[in-house]
Design a protein around this motif. Structure first.
Motif, short mmCIF file in Angstrom:
data_model
loop_
_atom_site.label_atom_id
_atom_site.label_comp_id
_atom_site.label_asym_id
_atom_site.label_seq_id
_atom_site.Cartn_x
_atom_site.Cartn_y
_atom_site.Cartn_z
N GLY A 136 0.79 -1.22 0.00
CA GLY A 136 0.00 0.00 0.00
C GLY A 136 0.82 1.27 0.00
O GLY A 136 2.05 1.27 0.00
N SER A 137 0.08 2.37 0.03
CA SER A 137 0.71 3.69 0.04
C SER A 137 1.27 3.98 1.42
O SER A 137 0.87 3.37 2.42
N LEU A 138 2.18 4.94 1.46
CA LEU A 138 2.72 5.40 2.73
C LEU A 138 1.90 6.59 3.22
O LEU A 138 1.53 7.47 2.42
N PRO A 139 1.62 6.67 4.50
CA PRO A 139 0.86 7.80 5.02
C PRO A 139 1.71 9.05 5.11
O PRO A 139 2.95 8.97 5.01
N PRO A 140 1.10 10.21 5.28
CA PRO A 140 1.88 11.42 5.51
C PRO A 140 2.83 11.22 6.69
O PRO A 140 2.49 10.59 7.68
N GLY A 141 4.04 11.71 6.53
CA GLY A 141 5.04 11.58 7.59
C GLY A 141 6.10 10.54 7.32
O GLY A 141 7.17 10.58 7.92
N LEU A 142 5.82 9.59 6.41
CA LEU A 142 6.81 8.57 6.06
C LEU A 142 7.39 8.90 4.69
O LEU A 142 6.65 9.06 3.71
N ALA A 143 8.72 8.97 4.61
CA ALA A 143 9.40 9.30 3.36
C ALA A 143 9.33 8.11 2.40
O ALA A 143 9.16 6.96 2.82
N PRO A 144 9.48 8.35 1.08
CA PRO A 144 9.46 7.26 0.12
C PRO A 144 10.48 6.16 0.41
O PRO A 144 10.30 5.01 0.01
N GLU A 145 11.56 6.50 1.12
CA GLU A 145 12.61 5.53 1.42
C GLU A 145 12.25 4.59 2.57
O GLU A 145 13.02 3.69 2.90
N TRP A 146 11.08 4.79 3.18
CA TRP A 146 10.71 3.99 4.36
C TRP A 146 10.64 2.51 4.02
O TRP A 146 11.14 1.66 4.76
N TYR A 147 10.04 2.18 2.88
CA TYR A 147 9.97 0.77 2.47
C TYR A 147 11.36 0.20 2.21
O TYR A 147 11.63 -0.97 2.49
N ALA A 148 12.25 1.01 1.63
CA ALA A 148 13.61 0.54 1.37
C ALA A 148 14.29 0.14 2.68
O ALA A 148 14.97 -0.90 2.76
N GLU A 149 14.11 0.95 3.71
CA GLU A 149 14.69 0.63 5.01
C GLU A 149 14.09 -0.65 5.57
O GLU A 149 14.80 -1.50 6.14
N LEU A 150 12.80 -0.83 5.37
CA LEU A 150 12.13 -2.03 5.86
C LEU A 150 12.64 -3.28 5.14
O LEU A 150 12.89 -4.32 5.76
N VAL A 151 12.82 -3.19 3.80
CA VAL A 151 13.36 -4.33 3.05
C VAL A 151 14.76 -4.68 3.55
O VAL A 151 15.08 -5.85 3.76
N ALA A 152 15.58 -3.67 3.77
CA ALA A 152 16.95 -3.91 4.26
C ALA A 152 16.93 -4.59 5.62
O ALA A 152 17.69 -5.53 5.88
N ARG A 153 16.06 -4.14 6.51
CA ARG A 153 15.98 -4.74 7.85
C ARG A 153 15.48 -6.18 7.77
O ARG A 153 15.96 -7.06 8.50
N ALA A 154 14.50 -6.43 6.89
CA ALA A 154 13.97 -7.78 6.75
C ALA A 154 15.04 -8.74 6.25
O ALA A 154 15.21 -9.85 6.77
N HIS A 155 15.77 -8.32 5.24
CA HIS A 155 16.84 -9.18 4.72
C HIS A 155 17.94 -9.37 5.76
O HIS A 155 18.54 -10.45 5.83
N GLY A 156 18.18 -8.36 6.56
CA GLY A 156 19.17 -8.50 7.63
C GLY A 156 18.77 -9.55 8.64
O GLY A 156 19.62 -10.19 9.27
N ALA A 157 17.45 -9.74 8.79
CA ALA A 157 16.93 -10.75 9.72
C ALA A 157 16.71 -12.09 9.03
O ALA A 157 16.22 -13.04 9.66
N GLY A 158 17.03 -12.17 7.73
CA GLY A 158 16.90 -13.42 7.00
C GLY A 158 15.49 -13.77 6.57
O GLY A 158 15.17 -14.94 6.37
N VAL A 159 14.62 -12.76 6.43
CA VAL A 159 13.22 -13.00 6.06
C VAL A 159 12.97 -12.51 4.64
O VAL A 159 13.43 -11.44 4.25
N ARG A 160 12.26 -13.32 3.85
CA ARG A 160 11.89 -12.92 2.49
C ARG A 160 10.79 -11.85 2.55
O ARG A 160 9.94 -11.88 3.44
N ILE A 161 10.82 -10.95 1.57
CA ILE A 161 9.90 -9.83 1.62
C ILE A 161 9.27 -9.58 0.25
O ILE A 161 9.94 -9.62 -0.78
#
Length: 317
Positions: A136-161
């Motif tokens: 989905g879309s990001l709400p006001p207050g979250l930058a477009p890079e927020w999902y990128a950070e989430l993907v990086a954190r997920a891969h760091g934890a060894g989880v597919r995204i």
């Protein structure tokens, strides 16, 4: 278990009307209220299929409390992140021919502290997840890079995204190499900056997204079917649909079917198309159960009809 992340959830009200007339008083022939947001719908479809799902989402005010209550009633584990603003409310108007008119609110603005709480909740609940679906879309207050950070954190934890978003948020996340991205025709056209007239155009656009970082692209082409472009090859699939009642959440049901079937290869694509075809024949954003699915009706082929003109051509709006 499939963990879903919905940064901008909603309380959705769907009205069925004989016809939509601008400026007229309309009498609804049916209405329903559902928890909304693309990730929320993925959780609902996963649960309807009999699998376990945890929904992480920011919730606020009376609408947020009702979203949590409705999700829990469907057997979904809700991991709410309290926020100061009220969860948004959306309205959909469905006509008998399948035409859908939607009015979506912007949603509450999240603070930096609320954003970090959301990421922390995802980290806490992802330890038992087979997949994380961020949608989905990001709400006001979250930058477009927020999902990128989430993907990086997920891969760091060894989880597919898996990622289902569009525009700058999608493009920013590609650099972190999400395992699956799921654009529709318009979102795919927007990502490559040109219109898509044929299935071959969609294949080429999906290949470009892979070159930009996506490990696999699951592209929804509306009534024309779906594409899967990945290391295992390029596949095209479609299924007959007798009557379209509502396409709300159909793409989300497709993603749920894809992930529940393993998230890779033609068998997962078959499951995705079966879930999407079943969803459009149900009212509102009702998610299909196993009894609604017709896997045998889905045709999957590696002989992609590249020259076939798309019924719903992708436009980079």
């Amino acid at each position: 278990m499939i963990l879903t992340v919905t940064p901008n959830p909603s309380l959705d009200r769907t009205y069925e009307v004989p016809a939509l007339g601008r400026g007229e008083v309309l009498r609804a022939t049916g209405d329903r209220m559902d928890p909304g947001g693309k990730g929320v719908n993925v959780s609902r479809a996963v649960a309807a299929a009999g699998h376990r799902s945890v929904a992480v989402l920011p919730l606020g005010g009376a609408p947020g409390a009702l979203v949590a209550e409705l999700l829990a009633a469907e057997g979904i584990v809700v991991a709410p992140v309290p926020v100061a603003g009220d969860t948004r409310s959306n309205i959909s108007i469905a006509e008998p021919d399948g035409t859908l008119t939607k009015i979506n609110a912007a949603g509450p603005e999240l603070t930096a502290a609320e954003s970090e709480l959301l990421l922390s909740a995802i980290r806490t609940h992802s330890t038992a997840a087979d997949w994380i679906a961020c949608c989905g879309s990001l709400p006001p207050g979250l930058a477009p890079e927020w999902y990128a950070e989430l993907v990086a954190r997920a891969h760091g934890a060894g989880v597919r995204i898996a990622l289902d978003t569009s525009g700058p948020s999608l493009l920013a996340a590609l650099r972190e190499r999400p395992d699956v991205v799921k654009p529709n025709a318009d979102e795919l056209a927007q990502a490559v900056g040109r219109p898509l007239a044929t299935i071959g155009d969609a294949v080429k656009a999906a290949q470009e997204l892979r070159e930009s970082g996506a490990a696999a692209v699951l592209a929804s082409l509306g009534a024309d079917g779906q594409l899967l472009v990945s290391d295992s090859g390029t596949y095209f699939a479609w299924a007959p649909v007798e009557t379209v009642r509502s396409n709300v959440g159909a793409g989300d049901a497709s993603l749920a079917g894809f992930l529940a079937a393993g998230g890779t290869g033609p068998d997962a694509l078959r499951s995705a198309v079966a879930h999407g075809a079943a969803a459009v024949q149900l009212p509102g954003s009702v998610m299909p159960t196993p009894q609604d699915l017709d896997l045998a009706a889905v045709i999957v082929t590696a002989e992609v009809p590249l020259d076939r003109v798309l019924t719903e051509q992708g436009s980079p709006r």
